[in-house]
Write a protein that holds these residues in place. Sequence first.
Motif, PDB file in Angstrom:
ATOM      1  N   THR A  86      17.973  -3.536   5.789  1.00 18.14           N
ATOM      2  CA  THR A  86      18.373  -4.292   4.599  1.00 18.14           C
ATOM      3  C   THR A  86      17.682  -3.789   3.336  1.00 18.14           C
ATOM      4  OG1 THR A  86      18.635  -6.244   6.014  1.00 18.14           O
ATOM      5  CG2 THR A  86      18.629  -6.603   3.647  1.00 18.14           C
ATOM      6  N   LEU A  87      16.361  -3.561   3.422  1.00 22.70           N
ATOM      7  CA  LEU A  87      15.604  -3.140   2.238  1.00 22.70           C
ATOM      8  C   LEU A  87      16.018  -1.737   1.790  1.00 22.70           C
ATOM      9  CD1 LEU A  87      13.516  -4.103   0.253  1.00 22.70           C
ATOM     10  CD2 LEU A  87      11.713  -3.292   1.780  1.00 22.70           C
ATOM     11  N   ASN A  88      16.182  -0.824   2.743  1.00 23.83           N
ATOM     12  CA  ASN A  88      16.666   0.520   2.390  1.00 23.83           C
ATOM     13  C   ASN A  88      18.055   0.464   1.765  1.00 23.83           C
ATOM     14  OD1 ASN A  88      14.505   2.240   3.229  1.00 23.83           O
ATOM     15  ND2 ASN A  88      15.090   1.938   5.359  1.00 23.83           N
TER      16      ASN A  88
ATOM     17  N   GLY B 159       2.420   1.396  10.022  1.00 23.04           N
ATOM     18  CA  GLY B 159       2.814   2.810  10.059  1.00 23.04           C
ATOM     19  C   GLY B 159       4.193   3.004  10.657  1.00 23.04           C
ATOM     20  N   LYS B 160       4.502   2.234  11.677  1.00 29.98           N
ATOM     21  CA  LYS B 160       5.831   2.304  12.287  1.00 29.98           C
ATOM     22  C   LYS B 160       6.897   1.834  11.300  1.00 29.98           C
ATOM     23  CE  LYS B 160       8.304   0.799  16.470  1.00 29.98           C
ATOM     24  NZ  LYS B 160       8.196  -0.030  17.718  1.00 29.98           N
TER      25      LYS B 160
ATOM     26  N   TRP C 140      10.276   3.844   9.074  1.00 30.01           N
ATOM     27  CA  TRP C 140      11.640   3.324   8.889  1.00 30.01           C
ATOM     28  C   TRP C 140      12.000   3.207   7.413  1.00 30.01           C
ATOM     29  CZ3 TRP C 140      10.814  -1.298  12.765  1.00 30.01           C
ATOM     30  CH2 TRP C 140      10.773  -0.795  14.071  1.00 30.01           C
ATOM     31  N   MET C 141      10.973   3.131   6.536  1.00 29.53           N
ATOM     32  CA  MET C 141      11.220   2.928   5.107  1.00 29.53           C
ATOM     33  C   MET C 141      11.273   4.234   4.307  1.00 29.53           C
ATOM     34  SD  MET C 141      11.823  -0.191   4.836  1.00 29.53           S
ATOM     35  CE  MET C 141      12.083  -0.037   3.076  1.00 29.53           C
TER      36      MET C 141
ATOM     37  N   VAL D 158       0.822  -1.213   0.000  1.00 32.22           N
ATOM     38  CA  VAL D 158       0.000   0.000   0.000  1.00 32.22           C
ATOM     39  C   VAL D 158       0.858   1.265   0.000  1.00 32.22           C
ATOM     40  CG1 VAL D 158      -1.819   1.284   1.196  1.00 32.22           C
ATOM     41  CG2 VAL D 158      -1.862  -1.222   1.186  1.00 32.22           C
ATOM     42  N   ILE D 159       1.658   1.466   1.048  1.00 32.91           N
ATOM     43  CA  ILE D 159       2.419   2.715   1.167  1.00 32.91           C
ATOM     44  C   ILE D 159       3.553   2.764   0.141  1.00 32.91           C
ATOM     45  CG2 ILE D 159       3.716   4.218   2.705  1.00 32.91           C
ATOM     46  CD1 ILE D 159       0.786   3.817   3.486  1.00 32.91           C
ATOM     47  N   ALA D 160       4.442   1.743   0.178  1.00 34.85           N
ATOM     48  CA  ALA D 160       5.539   1.708  -0.798  1.00 34.85           C
ATOM     49  C   ALA D 160       5.001   1.505  -2.210  1.00 34.85           C
ATOM     50  CB  ALA D 160       6.527   0.596  -0.436  1.00 34.85           C
TER      51      ALA D 160
END
Length: 482
Positions: free
Chosen positions: A217-219, A153-154, A158-159, A78-80
């Motif tokens: 890791t994803l960032n 949301g938290k 972080w993303m 949804v957000i990303a």
Amino acid sequence: MGSGTTPLLVNNNHEEEDRKPVREVVREFGNESKRLWKIAGPAIFTSICQYSLGALTQTFAGQLTELDLAAVSVENSVIAGLAFGVMLGMGSALETLCGQAYGAGQFRMLGVYMQRSWVILLTTACLMIPIYVFSPPILEFAGETTEISLAAGKFALWMLPQLFAYALNFPIQKFLQAQRKVIVMAWVSAIVLVLHVFFSWLLMLKLGWGLIGAAITLNASWWLIVFGQLLYIFITKSDGAWSGFTWLAFVDLWGFIKLSLASAIMLCLEFWYLMVLVVITGRLPNPLIPVDAISICMNIQGWDAMIAIGFNAAISVRVSNELGAGNARAAKFAVIVVSVTSVSIGVVCMAIVFATRDYFPYLFTNSTAVAEETTKLAILLGVTVLLNSLQPVLSGVAIGAGWQSLVAYINIGCYYIVGLPAGILLGFTFGLGAMGIWGGMIGGICLQTAILLVVTSVRNWNKEVAQAETRVKRWGGAIASQ
């Protein structure tokens, strides 16, 4: 060439010479296919690698807790997903401008265009920060539970670094694609994917960092992709397409913004259309089984879409390059070749879905009820896979030729005025459930594909060449004068 058919028609020895144009067409088809696959192959591989970053993070999150998996899944989809669609769409303006400038031999313009796109996308990323910050109430409004909304949301906060990596990455990719330097992107994405798997396991599971490890890791993976591609550009100068940072990046921004917005609207309307399917299905009575079944189908459709994205990139590059070079016939022939190739692959994929519809659901679920519902929906999944083999190709043609505004209006009409209401009507009013919702939305895709086929067929490609020449001169005037 085979266009000289008049003497062949009056030649008495027509049986032998009639084969000559056929052989020539086959040879041209083969040559164009080679050009196509040199772009589409690495582009498909790159798309799969980058799609796998988020998918694998979700897989590792599934080894933690149910809430952690839900948080990652919701943020990722949804957000990303919202940010990905906006950034990819706005960055796609470069496919038109960089591709046509490259075809016209105006290489230095590509670097300036990329920097202009950075300015616009980084500004857009800043404007999107509130969506990440206030994602819990947004997700609750969309129907998620309070617990999942707070956790997602938290994780979304972080993303935030990923959002800005998107803003830099997509202009870089369009810059490299226009020059057919797709192998570089494939290598960078493959190396990062291997590192991503190892560090996801290390940080999330071995060291027990959980979602914090997932975010790190994803960032880091997305920023490694950005830095790897930039390093290649800065070292090689990209055959003259990169000549350093320049204040020309801030010239003619308004016109650039309008084209970027048109590209974003066009692609986002397509990108979000089937995502809405899951949300609407969640409004059905007793939605758990239909939502799970739809989610399985959308997972498979997502992997198949990576093939379509590769062909979308390939035809966009071919059309924009040939129009920029003044080759109307070559651009038109490239459209025919990529359409035949993509639809052929779509037919094979549809056949595989139909043949395995009783078996593949059990790869994703242990629930018999969910598997049976998925088997029912597999008929619609197969049709969607076939349609999505041609529709992205036609969208790629539109991007390469610069028809984004026209296609945006077509998408609004077909998807959201026809397809979506038809799906709601069939699913809820007529009580057909998930099959009715999806069936109605497929109707929107069929209508949009048919209209794009007509638009592409009746287009005067010589006029498109003239418009490409005008576009290159208009956008590149300030650069060429330096």
